[in-house]
Design a protein around this motif. Sequence first.
Motif, PDB file in Angstrom:
ATOM      1  N   ALA A 176       0.840  -1.202   0.000  1.00 40.12           N
ATOM      2  CA  ALA A 176       0.000   0.000   0.000  1.00 40.12           C
ATOM      3  C   ALA A 176       0.874   1.251   0.000  1.00 40.12           C
ATOM      4  O   ALA A 176       0.618   2.206  -0.717  1.00 40.12           O
ATOM      5  N   GLU A 177       1.929   1.188   0.810  1.00 35.26           N
ATOM      6  CA  GLU A 177       2.842   2.326   0.884  1.00 35.26           C
ATOM      7  C   GLU A 177       3.516   2.589  -0.456  1.00 35.26           C
ATOM      8  O   GLU A 177       3.642   3.715  -0.898  1.00 35.26           O
ATOM      9  N   MET A 178       3.942   1.521  -1.077  1.00 32.53           N
ATOM     10  CA  MET A 178       4.591   1.623  -2.369  1.00 32.53           C
ATOM     11  C   MET A 178       3.662   2.294  -3.371  1.00 32.53           C
ATOM     12  O   MET A 178       4.055   3.108  -4.169  1.00 32.53           O
ATOM     13  N   THR A 179       2.388   1.901  -3.298  1.00 35.47           N
ATOM     14  CA  THR A 179       1.419   2.445  -4.243  1.00 35.47           C
ATOM     15  C   THR A 179       1.285   3.949  -4.071  1.00 35.47           C
ATOM     16  O   THR A 179       1.302   4.692  -5.038  1.00 35.47           O
ATOM     17  N   ARG A 237       4.891  10.009  -7.030  1.00 39.68           N
ATOM     18  CA  ARG A 237       5.965  10.142  -7.988  1.00 39.68           C
ATOM     19  C   ARG A 237       5.443  10.379  -9.406  1.00 39.68           C
ATOM     20  O   ARG A 237       5.945  11.233 -10.137  1.00 39.68           O
ATOM     21  N   MET A 238       4.403   9.615  -9.773  1.00 40.98           N
ATOM     22  CA  MET A 238       3.834   9.782 -11.112  1.00 40.98           C
ATOM     23  C   MET A 238       3.194  11.155 -11.269  1.00 40.98           C
ATOM     24  O   MET A 238       3.320  11.790 -12.309  1.00 40.98           O
ATOM     25  N   ALA A 239       2.513  11.597 -10.199  1.00 40.81           N
ATOM     26  CA  ALA A 239       1.887  12.924 -10.255  1.00 40.81           C
ATOM     27  C   ALA A 239       2.959  14.002 -10.402  1.00 40.81           C
ATOM     28  O   ALA A 239       2.802  14.953 -11.179  1.00 40.81           O
ATOM     29  N   LEU A 240       4.069  13.833  -9.675  1.00 45.94           N
ATOM     30  CA  LEU A 240       5.154  14.808  -9.770  1.00 45.94           C
ATOM     31  C   LEU A 240       5.737  14.817 -11.176  1.00 45.94           C
ATOM     32  O   LEU A 240       6.022  15.874 -11.738  1.00 45.94           O
ATOM     33  N   GLU A 241       5.887  13.618 -11.725  1.00 43.36           N
ATOM     34  CA  GLU A 241       6.463  13.519 -13.063  1.00 43.36           C
ATOM     35  C   GLU A 241       5.595  14.258 -14.087  1.00 43.36           C
ATOM     36  O   GLU A 241       6.105  14.995 -14.933  1.00 43.36           O
TER      37      GLU A 241
END
Length: 285
Positions: free
Chosen positions: A15-18, A24-28
């Motif tokens: 869950a944490e990884m998700t 990270r994806m949003a930042l990208e």
Amino acid sequence: RAKGAGRNRYRFFEAEMTVATQVRMALEVSLRPALARGEFELHYQPRIDLADMALYGMEALIRWNHPERGRVPPQQFIGIAEETGLIVAIGRWVLLEACTQTRRLMDAYRRQVVVSVNVSARQLALPGFVDEVREVLARTGLPPGCLELELTESALIEDIERTASMLRELKRLGVALAVDDFGTGYSGLAYLRRFPIDVLKLDRSFVQQHDEDVSTLGFVKAFVDMAHALDLAVVAEGVETAEILEFLRAARCDQAQGYYLARPMPLDDLRGVIEAHGAPRLQNS
Ligand code: C2E
Ligand code: MG
Ligand code: MG
Ligand code: MG
């Protein structure tokens, strides 16, 4: 029972990884247009000469003002920028902005300062990097000796022959070269002799250890002496206390940066630092 606990731990981890991956994806996604939207700015951290406590120069540090998240620290997006290749465009902007603003600062106060710019391995790997530096210096009118490029040890181990010849070209332009975060990587002083390096920036983890263990004074002294014998200047990063500053002066370390001296700040605030510390007068350039 052990199995069950393991499974729970695994689910929690998953869950944490998700969440981390989503952030990270949003930042990208928001990093791509950030440059065009003018969301980056540079702050500058003063670098002080330990012999006379005058301002030697400053390190340009990027700041990202995210429209929804506020200030995002470089540790959270430089890695993404490197992996996606966005660092090339961002790094180009940083170099031009740092040189432009430093020229302006020198003209405003008639003081000579050296600006340090962090360069990632991806930028250094570009065939046109030396030309880019040459063009930025010509365009901004910054004297080459007032620009220092900070490279990491990991950037230096990539393609030794190519990197060494490129650094020699940069030296011919007249810019200074520093190795950032020294002491965290694998290379020793002997390894660095292959490259025309001027400055070692001792990593803050390395500097701060000596807070706890006074017996290491001899070690740092020996390190500084060895660097000096190789014609390298030593800058300590992460100086947070008066004790560490005194310790570094005793070890004949050349310069220092750290919160105890000054935090990174907008360009205009450097006026106060120049007034408090002084800086060499600008000759005719
Ligand atoms: P760095 O190049 O080693 O920069 C020094 C970092 O240490 C900066 O963090 C600075 O704010 C912080 N620092 C300075 N004095 C102290 C102190 O006394 N205590 C502590 N705890 N920290 C101190 P910042 O600005 O968050 O930057 C982090 C890293 O991001 C930089 O480490 C550099 O690797 C990278 N970075 C920043 N700007 C750029 C850039 O324009 N281009 C590239 N490629 N990387 C950049
Ligand atoms: Mg740096
Ligand atoms: Mg550093
Ligand atoms: Mg560091």
